[in-house]
Design a protein around this motif. Structure first.
Motif, PDB file in Angstrom:
ATOM      1  N   UNK A  76       0.843  -1.204   0.000  1.00 32.13           N
ATOM      2  CA  UNK A  76       0.000   0.000   0.000  1.00 32.13           C
ATOM      3  C   UNK A  76       0.875   1.248   0.000  1.00 32.13           C
ATOM      4  N   UNK A  77       1.934   1.251   0.796  1.00 32.32           N
ATOM      5  CA  UNK A  77       2.852   2.400   0.814  1.00 32.32           C
ATOM      6  C   UNK A  77       3.477   2.632  -0.552  1.00 32.32           C
ATOM      7  N   UNK A  78       3.785   1.539  -1.247  1.00 38.15           N
ATOM      8  CA  UNK A  78       4.378   1.660  -2.586  1.00 38.15           C
ATOM      9  C   UNK A  78       3.412   2.354  -3.542  1.00 38.15           C
ATOM     10  N   UNK A  79       2.133   2.003  -3.466  1.00 37.44           N
ATOM     11  CA  UNK A  79       1.138   2.640  -4.325  1.00 37.44           C
ATOM     12  C   UNK A  79       0.924   4.100  -3.943  1.00 37.44           C
ATOM     13  N   UNK A  80       1.178   4.425  -2.676  1.00 36.43           N
ATOM     14  CA  UNK A  80       1.035   5.802  -2.210  1.00 36.43           C
ATOM     15  C   UNK A  80       2.278   6.642  -2.494  1.00 36.43           C
ATOM     16  N   UNK A  81       3.325   6.005  -3.024  1.00 32.37           N
ATOM     17  CA  UNK A  81       4.579   6.707  -3.291  1.00 32.37           C
ATOM     18  C   UNK A  81       5.150   7.331  -2.020  1.00 32.37           C
ATOM     19  N   UNK A  82       5.185   6.533  -0.976  1.00 32.84           N
ATOM     20  CA  UNK A  82       5.800   6.965   0.268  1.00 32.84           C
ATOM     21  C   UNK A  82       6.685   5.824   0.772  1.00 32.84           C
ATOM     22  N   UNK A  83       7.611   6.098   1.699  1.00 34.21           N
ATOM     23  CA  UNK A  83       8.514   5.033   2.177  1.00 34.21           C
ATOM     24  C   UNK A  83       7.746   3.780   2.574  1.00 34.21           C
ATOM     25  N   UNK A  84       8.231   2.626   2.104  1.00 35.78           N
ATOM     26  CA  UNK A  84       7.474   1.391   2.319  1.00 35.78           C
ATOM     27  C   UNK A  84       7.418   0.989   3.778  1.00 35.78           C
ATOM     28  N   UNK A  85       8.300   1.560   4.620  1.00 35.38           N
ATOM     29  CA  UNK A  85       8.287   1.233   6.040  1.00 35.38           C
ATOM     30  C   UNK A  85       7.424   2.189   6.858  1.00 35.38           C
ATOM     31  N   UNK A  86       6.804   3.180   6.193  1.00 29.29           N
ATOM     32  CA  UNK A  86       5.907   4.077   6.920  1.00 29.29           C
ATOM     33  C   UNK A  86       4.748   3.278   7.496  1.00 29.29           C
ATOM     34  N   UNK A  87       4.398   3.592   8.725  1.00 23.31           N
ATOM     35  CA  UNK A  87       3.337   2.837   9.378  1.00 23.31           C
ATOM     36  C   UNK A  87       1.981   3.414   9.013  1.00 23.31           C
ATOM     37  N   UNK A  88       1.071   2.567   8.592  1.00 26.48           N
ATOM     38  CA  UNK A  88      -0.298   2.965   8.281  1.00 26.48           C
ATOM     39  C   UNK A  88      -1.245   2.013   8.987  1.00 26.48           C
ATOM     40  N   UNK A  89      -2.443   2.465   9.183  1.00 23.30           N
ATOM     41  CA  UNK A  89      -3.441   1.657   9.894  1.00 23.30           C
ATOM     42  C   UNK A  89      -4.738   1.638   9.097  1.00 23.30           C
ATOM     43  N   UNK A  90      -4.805   0.826   8.029  1.00 21.60           N
ATOM     44  CA  UNK A  90      -6.045   0.758   7.243  1.00 21.60           C
ATOM     45  C   UNK A  90      -7.204   0.242   8.087  1.00 21.60           C
ATOM     46  N   UNK A  91      -8.343   0.891   7.949  1.00 21.49           N
ATOM     47  CA  UNK A  91      -9.530   0.529   8.720  1.00 21.49           C
ATOM     48  C   UNK A  91     -10.627   0.114   7.742  1.00 21.49           C
ATOM     49  N   UNK A  92     -11.110  -1.114   7.885  1.00 21.64           N
ATOM     50  CA  UNK A  92     -12.177  -1.602   7.016  1.00 21.64           C
ATOM     51  C   UNK A  92     -12.436  -3.070   7.285  1.00 21.64           C
ATOM     52  N   UNK A  93     -13.299  -3.656   6.500  1.00 22.87           N
ATOM     53  CA  UNK A  93     -13.638  -5.069   6.663  1.00 22.87           C
ATOM     54  C   UNK A  93     -13.994  -5.649   5.303  1.00 22.87           C
ATOM     55  N   UNK A  94     -13.867  -6.962   5.204  1.00 26.18           N
ATOM     56  CA  UNK A  94     -14.236  -7.660   3.978  1.00 26.18           C
ATOM     57  C   UNK A  94     -15.731  -7.954   4.014  1.00 26.18           C
ATOM     58  N   UNK A  95     -16.446  -7.360   3.084  1.00 26.56           N
ATOM     59  CA  UNK A  95     -17.893  -7.539   3.027  1.00 26.56           C
ATOM     60  C   UNK A  95     -18.283  -8.146   1.685  1.00 26.56           C
ATOM     61  N   UNK A  96     -19.051  -9.232   1.737  1.00 30.03           N
ATOM     62  CA  UNK A  96     -19.512  -9.872   0.504  1.00 30.03           C
ATOM     63  C   UNK A  96     -20.528  -8.976  -0.196  1.00 30.03           C
ATOM     64  N   UNK A  97     -20.394  -8.847  -1.505  1.00 26.44           N
ATOM     65  CA  UNK A  97     -21.343  -8.083  -2.308  1.00 26.44           C
ATOM     66  C   UNK A  97     -22.017  -9.043  -3.276  1.00 26.44           C
ATOM     67  N   UNK A  98     -23.238  -8.710  -3.633  1.00 32.57           N
ATOM     68  CA  UNK A  98     -23.989  -9.563  -4.544  1.00 32.57           C
ATOM     69  C   UNK A  98     -23.586  -9.279  -5.990  1.00 32.57           C
ATOM     70  N   UNK A  99     -23.617 -10.311  -6.791  1.00 29.34           N
ATOM     71  CA  UNK A  99     -23.252 -10.189  -8.206  1.00 29.34           C
ATOM     72  C   UNK A  99     -24.350 -10.817  -9.046  1.00 29.34           C
ATOM     73  N   UNK A 100     -24.967 -10.027  -9.939  1.00 26.15           N
ATOM     74  CA  UNK A 100     -26.078 -10.540 -10.741  1.00 26.15           C
ATOM     75  C   UNK A 100     -26.049  -9.971 -12.151  1.00 26.15           C
ATOM     76  N   UNK A 101     -24.868  -9.929 -12.775  1.00 28.19           N
ATOM     77  CA  UNK A 101     -24.747  -9.386 -14.123  1.00 28.19           C
ATOM     78  C   UNK A 101     -24.559 -10.524 -15.123  1.00 28.19           C
ATOM     79  N   UNK A 102     -24.959 -10.279 -16.363  1.00 27.53           N
ATOM     80  CA  UNK A 102     -24.814 -11.290 -17.406  1.00 27.53           C
ATOM     81  C   UNK A 102     -23.581 -11.006 -18.256  1.00 27.53           C
TER      82      UNK A 102
END
Length: 432
Positions: free
Chosen positions: A216-242
């Motif tokens: 994630x730090x690499x994608x943010x273009x910041x030092x890879x050892x910088x400490x970050x605290x992502x907050x979130x959860x894995x939530x299932x989403x419905x899929x109904x497309x053809x």
């Protein structure tokens, strides 16, 4: 005394394990600011190097187009000179010198190549714009993938700790049964080995979690050892497309197809430029000049003139004809590449669609398997405590439960990532 010794041994092992885990934590981890996915996306769009590169390329094409357009405007030129005639057949003994200053305005009236180059620069500017939007879409998918991976590794790290606690509890039960003579010593040794393996699993899970933060730090273009605290959860989403709806949408949305169409237009302009060699170019020139024999122009003569210049190249021994054939062939190549790109996009959409369906089925199966593994572990523990089952049965049930939990989490990650991948190949607009 023996009980006190075993207690001290257990505490020492716990202390060593805790120190090992703390080595993976940086001093700033506690002070790390929490970041949501929406904040992550906003920050990455501002800092990511790939986005910055595409933005600069847009500026390059914008300024190039502006400069090319200005070639259609009149050009102004001033020249000043001093001429010495070293030999004059009418007066061989006299050297003649004179001074002149000219003001000249030149305006192209008919230059097909000049117009075609300006249209090409406009197309290149549009191409760079689509390229920038495509980079944003690609980065958005990478952020989603990295985000899901981090949340997955976070859950797996917590699960490895829970698995270690279960293994340590089983080891305590085995020690109690061994003291009472209910099990053999090899059952106790086996439980100890499983605890050691569990500690290794926790350490490896912590490493994977640290690596996902570095991504994630690499994608943010910041030092890879910088400490970050992502907050979130894995939530299932419905899929109904053809599939057919998604393929049609991809053909209309994908930036690659828009860029291929621009490439065809660029090839057409190249053909115009080559064919313009068969045509003349016409310029209008207005000039005003003064001429004198002295540098102070005291005896100056003024001359004003207007000229229409026609330039026409011919007789190039078939060179232009061959260049036209090459330009037409390049145009055909671009048209074939567009058709090929459409087929590849339809294939990409179908592949991503099937991946979503496969991961959705795997997730459904893993949820049912988890229920069965939990029940199997509960029954195995009861049988072991009642001396109806062996220690190996409990350890096998524990391994099965840990693996099933892991499969369920990994399946959810694969499902969410495959939906994000499908959104990318379809060319959906960015939605947080």
């Amino acid at each position: 005394m023996q009980n006190k010794y075993r207690l001290m041994t257990l505490l020492n092992k716990r202390f060593i394990t805790a120190v090992s885990f703390m080595c993976l934590i940086t001093p700033n981890e506690v002070m790390a600011e929490s970041i949501t996915f929406a904040q992550l996306v906003e920050k990455s769009f501002e800092q990511n190097l790939g986005i910055k590169i595409k933005q600069q390329q847009k500026i390059v094409e914008l300024e190039t187009e502006s400069a090319t357009f200005r070639k259609l405007f009149p050009s102004f030129r001033i020249t000043s000179s001093r001429n010495e005639v070293l030999h004059n057949s009418n007066d061989a003994e006299r050297e003649i010198s004179f001074y002149s200053t000219n003001f000249e305005l030149s305006q192209p009236l008919y230059q097909p190549a000049l117009l075609a180059n300006w249209r090409k620069s406009s197309l290149n500017k549009l191409h760079a714009n689509w390229d920038h939007k495509g980079q944003i879409q690609s980065l958005f998918f990478q952020l989603k993938e990295a985000w899901f991976t981090f949340l997955t590794n976070q859950i797996l790290y917590a699960e490895s700790q829970e698995a270690l606690i279960r293994l340590e509890q089983h080891k305590k039960n085995a020690e109690a049964f061994y003291k009472s003579g209910k099990i053999w010593r090899n059952d106790l040794l086996q439980a100890s080995v499983r605890v050691s393996r569990g500690e290794q699993d926790v350490f490896a899970a912590a490493n994977r979690l640290a690596l996902s933060k570095a991504t994630i730090n690499l994608l943010l273009n910041q030092p890879i050892d910088d400490e970050i605290n992502p907050v979130g959860s894995l939530q299932k989403v419905e899929f109904a497309k053809t599939l057919s709806q998604l393929q049609t949408k991809a053909i209309n949305n994908r930036f690659e197809l828009k860029q291929n169409k621009i490439a065809i237009e660029l090839a057409q302009e190249d053909a115009v430029i080559v064919r313009s060699k068969y045509k003349p170019s016409v310029d209008l020139t207005l000039s005003s000049g003064i001429r004198a024999s002295d540098a102070d122009y005291s005896d100056s003569i003024t001359e004003n003139s207007i000229a229409i210049n026609l330039s026409w190249n011919y007789g190039q021994w078939g060179q232009t004809a061959r260049e036209i054939d090459a330009a037409d062939a390049r145009l055909t190549v671009k048209q074939l590449e567009l058709a090929q790109q459409k087929s590849l996009i339809e294939f990409e959409v179908k592949s991503a669609f099937l991946s979503v369906k496969e991961s959705e089925y795997s997730l459904k199966v893993s949820v049912e398997a988890l229920k069965q593994a939990e029940e199997n572990y509960r029954v195995s523990q009861i049988r072991y405590q009642e001396q109806l089952g062996s220690a190996s049965d409990v350890l096998d049930a524990q391994d099965l439960l840990t693996q099933t939990v892991t499969n369920r989490i990994v399946s959810l990650n694969a499902y969410l990532t495959s939906i994000a991948k499908l959104s990318l190949v379809v060319g959906d607009s960015i939605k947080l």
